[in-house]
Scaffold this motif. Structure first.
Motif, short mmCIF file in Angstrom:
data_model
loop_
_atom_site.label_atom_id
_atom_site.label_comp_id
_atom_site.label_asym_id
_atom_site.label_seq_id
_atom_site.Cartn_x
_atom_site.Cartn_y
_atom_site.Cartn_z
N GLU A 139 0.91 -1.52 0.24
CA GLU A 139 -0.27 0.42 0.00
C GLU A 139 0.48 0.99 0.01
O GLU A 139 0.57 2.00 -0.68
N ALA A 140 1.89 1.87 0.87
CA ALA A 140 2.85 2.59 0.78
C ALA A 140 3.69 2.52 -0.41
O ALA A 140 3.63 3.94 -1.02
N SER A 163 1.19 3.49 -3.50
CA SER A 163 0.23 5.73 -2.70
C SER A 163 1.52 6.57 -3.20
O SER A 163 1.36 7.94 -3.61
N LYS A 164 3.03 5.67 -3.51
CA LYS A 164 4.22 6.84 -3.89
C LYS A 164 4.51 6.56 -4.89
O LYS A 164 5.64 7.46 -5.20
#
Ligand code: HEM
Length: 163
Positions: free
Chosen positions: A49-50, A53-54
């Protein structure tokens, strides 16, 4: 081209990237390296997820700098169990945590070569804009000091620019 550890590769002044099956015979080349994209091995759900998102995709017009870093790991690494490799990769070395500090400036793609009986296990590829070149150096320095890198026995750092 800079040999970080292990034997080097013959000098080359430019690089052609072929995607998909490249069956056309290439002549007049110093070397050819092959890899495939694959499923992830170590990334856990919150990290997925991290990263999602970036991270940004390849081929941004302003990302004119690139690095191709072929890497081979030792037999000792491959003899470890999956959970032992994961522990070295993230809990001890913080590979993903470090990498996340440099997103979205750096775009990346990991290619696996080990199963193709290639000279390297991985072909790592990174793209960034010239103004982020120092941050990229900072990141590779940090990663090369980690316990994970004690298992790297061949690494060539190839830098490229597109005009
Ligand atoms: C693997 C992230 C930079 C070399 C991975 C994986 C992630 C990741 C998530 C695990 C994939 C999986 O679960 O199988 C990042 C991020 C970076 C970064 C976000 C920042 C842009 C680098 C750099 C290098 C590198 C600069 C080389 C100098 C590798 C290698 C692997 C790997 C060789 C495969 C490790 C293995 O399977 O044993 N990276 N990375 N990474 N990365 Fe990075």
């Amino acid at each position: 081209m800079r040999t970080v550890i292990g034997s080097g590769l013959p000098e080359a002044s430019r690089l052609i990237i072929s995607e998909g099956r490249s069956d056309e015979p290439l002549t007049d080349h110093a070397w050819i390296l092959k890899g495939v994209t694959s499923n992830t091995r170590y990334t856990e759900r919150p990290e997925v997820e991290a990263l999602a998102s970036k991270q940004v995709g390849l081929a941004r017009p302003d990302a004119t700098c690139a690095a191709l870093i072929p890497i081979r790991k030792t037999a000792a690494w491959w003899d470890l169990a999956q959970n032992e490799r994961r522990a070295i990769f993230e809990e001890q070395s913080h590979h993903i945590k470090i990498g996340l500090d440099y997103l979205p400036a750096v775009a990346r793609r990991l290619h696996h070569s080990r199963e193709l009986a290639e000279p390297f296990d991985f072909l790592t590829w990174f793209e960034f804009a010239p103004q982020h070149a120092n941050e990229f150096e900072d990141m590779v320095d940090r990663l090369r000091q980690t316990p994970e890198w004690r298992y790297v026995d061949r690494e060539i750092d190839i830098r490229l620019s597109r005009h």
